[in-house]
Design a protein around this motif. Sequence first.
Motif, short mmCIF file in Angstrom:
data_model
loop_
_atom_site.label_atom_id
_atom_site.label_comp_id
_atom_site.label_asym_id
_atom_site.label_seq_id
_atom_site.Cartn_x
_atom_site.Cartn_y
_atom_site.Cartn_z
N THR A 121 23.10 39.86 32.21
CA THR A 121 22.41 39.45 31.02
C THR A 121 21.22 40.51 31.02
N PRO A 122 20.63 40.50 29.81
CA PRO A 122 19.55 41.29 29.79
C PRO A 122 18.13 41.13 30.76
N GLU A 123 18.22 39.78 31.13
CA GLU A 123 17.16 39.47 32.03
C GLU A 123 17.57 40.21 33.44
N VAL A 124 19.01 40.15 33.66
CA VAL A 124 19.22 40.82 34.94
C VAL A 124 18.92 42.40 35.11
N TRP A 125 19.38 43.01 33.88
CA TRP A 125 18.94 44.13 33.63
C TRP A 125 17.48 44.64 33.99
N ALA A 126 16.52 43.78 33.43
CA ALA A 126 15.24 43.88 33.46
C ALA A 126 14.87 43.87 35.14
N ASP A 127 15.13 42.71 35.70
CA ASP A 127 15.07 42.69 37.23
C ASP A 127 15.50 43.96 38.00
N THR A 128 16.65 44.24 37.66
CA THR A 128 17.30 45.43 38.37
C THR A 128 16.47 46.69 38.20
N TYR A 129 15.70 46.81 36.95
CA TYR A 129 15.10 48.22 36.72
C TYR A 129 13.55 47.93 37.49
N GLN A 130 13.22 46.67 37.52
CA GLN A 130 11.90 46.59 38.28
C GLN A 130 12.07 46.90 39.89
N THR A 131 13.27 46.23 40.23
CA THR A 131 13.58 46.48 41.73
C THR A 131 14.02 47.96 42.09
N ASN A 132 14.60 48.69 41.13
CA ASN A 132 15.19 49.95 41.44
C ASN A 132 14.46 51.01 41.12
N VAL A 133 14.18 50.85 39.83
CA VAL A 133 13.37 52.00 39.11
C VAL A 133 11.70 51.89 39.12
N LEU A 134 11.12 50.83 38.70
CA LEU A 134 9.73 50.82 38.71
C LEU A 134 9.14 50.51 39.76
N SER A 135 9.78 50.17 40.90
CA SER A 135 9.19 50.07 42.29
C SER A 135 8.86 51.47 42.79
N GLY A 136 9.64 52.46 42.53
CA GLY A 136 9.33 53.97 42.91
C GLY A 136 8.41 54.47 42.04
N VAL A 137 8.27 54.32 40.66
CA VAL A 137 7.26 54.64 39.88
C VAL A 137 5.95 54.14 40.38
N ARG A 138 5.67 52.87 40.79
CA ARG A 138 4.80 52.42 41.34
C ARG A 138 4.31 53.08 42.60
N MET A 139 4.99 53.59 43.43
CA MET A 139 4.85 54.06 44.51
C MET A 139 4.27 55.67 44.40
N ILE A 140 4.95 56.23 43.27
CA ILE A 140 4.70 58.01 42.74
C ILE A 140 3.36 57.76 42.50
N ARG A 141 2.82 56.81 41.53
CA ARG A 141 1.62 56.92 41.06
C ARG A 141 0.52 56.44 42.25
N SER A 142 0.77 55.74 43.19
CA SER A 142 -0.11 55.47 44.19
C SER A 142 -0.33 56.47 45.23
N LEU A 143 0.91 57.18 45.52
CA LEU A 143 0.69 58.13 46.62
C LEU A 143 0.60 59.63 46.15
N VAL A 144 1.31 60.05 45.26
CA VAL A 144 0.97 61.32 44.78
C VAL A 144 -0.20 62.03 44.48
N PRO A 145 -1.23 61.35 43.95
CA PRO A 145 -2.47 61.87 43.78
C PRO A 145 -3.21 62.68 45.03
N ARG A 146 -2.95 61.87 46.14
CA ARG A 146 -3.40 62.21 47.40
C ARG A 146 -2.49 63.46 47.96
N MET A 147 -1.23 63.60 47.61
CA MET A 147 -0.59 64.93 47.86
C MET A 147 -0.91 65.80 47.25
N ARG A 148 -1.35 65.64 45.78
CA ARG A 148 -2.01 66.86 44.98
C ARG A 148 -3.40 67.19 45.79
N ALA A 149 -4.03 66.27 46.21
CA ALA A 149 -5.41 66.89 46.56
C ALA A 149 -5.32 67.59 47.88
#
Length: 266
Positions: free
Chosen positions: A103-131
């Motif tokens: 269902t669309p809800e399953v799609w949304a949950d899958t994106y939270q777990t498989n895609v947005l999880s990585g986006v969150r970590m990129i946004r949190s950790l990459v700025p210090r890598m840049r520095a």
Amino acid sequence: MDMKLTGKRALVTGSSAGLGQAIAEALAREGVTVVVHGRNEARAGAVADRIVAEGGRAEVAVGDLSTDQGAGAVADEALSGGTIDILVNNAGAYDQLGWTEATPEVWADTYQTNVLSGVRMIRSLVPRMRASGWGRVIQIGGGLAVQPKSAQPHYNASLAARHNLAVSLARELKGSGITSNTVAPGAILTEAVRDLLWQIAPAHGWGDTWEEIERAAAESWVPNDAGRFGRPEEIAPAVVYLASPLADYISGAMLRVDGGTVRCVG
């Protein structure tokens, strides 16, 4: 070969078992301090203890990356010991649902777990890598991103998103000293996959012994030129290489480790 990684720090998400565990252990053997992540503290701690027992260095960060709060807690814990030089976005989940059940809800949950999880970590950790002027971001994708089947459409699409965002991030990080790449495994024989194959083998007539089941499944379910499933220990070295300074000239790339499952030119 010296991969020149001694002294680096890495966060491997979803590393309390399976492929993530193999990646964490492989990085630790190269002198990397590894932050082992999972949602179960006991399981993550057991992996960290194993790394330490073998002479490596490991820490633990526990949390659910599918939520902003959980991902923030994991990032804070990982950064408490210093800058994360290497981020391996491995955490994810899949199921056996098809188009009718997903269902669309399953799609949304899958994106939270498989895609947005990585986006969150990129946004949190990459700025210090840049520095610091150096870093590695590696997505664990898969062949289904580029050669999808009718089953698991939501999972296939989430892998494609991982591949796509890795290239976009590489363009964003141009000239920063940080690279962004994807390792795309084929069908990997984790404990969960082995259990699944034993469960469904009778219905497919794949045989009675493990050797028969693996050979038949690799032929009819996930056809590849190697004639078998890959092992986590065969994927981890690809991640180690891309994480190392030896791979400075590789960014925006996809490295397939799939036994020839995906057949393409170029």
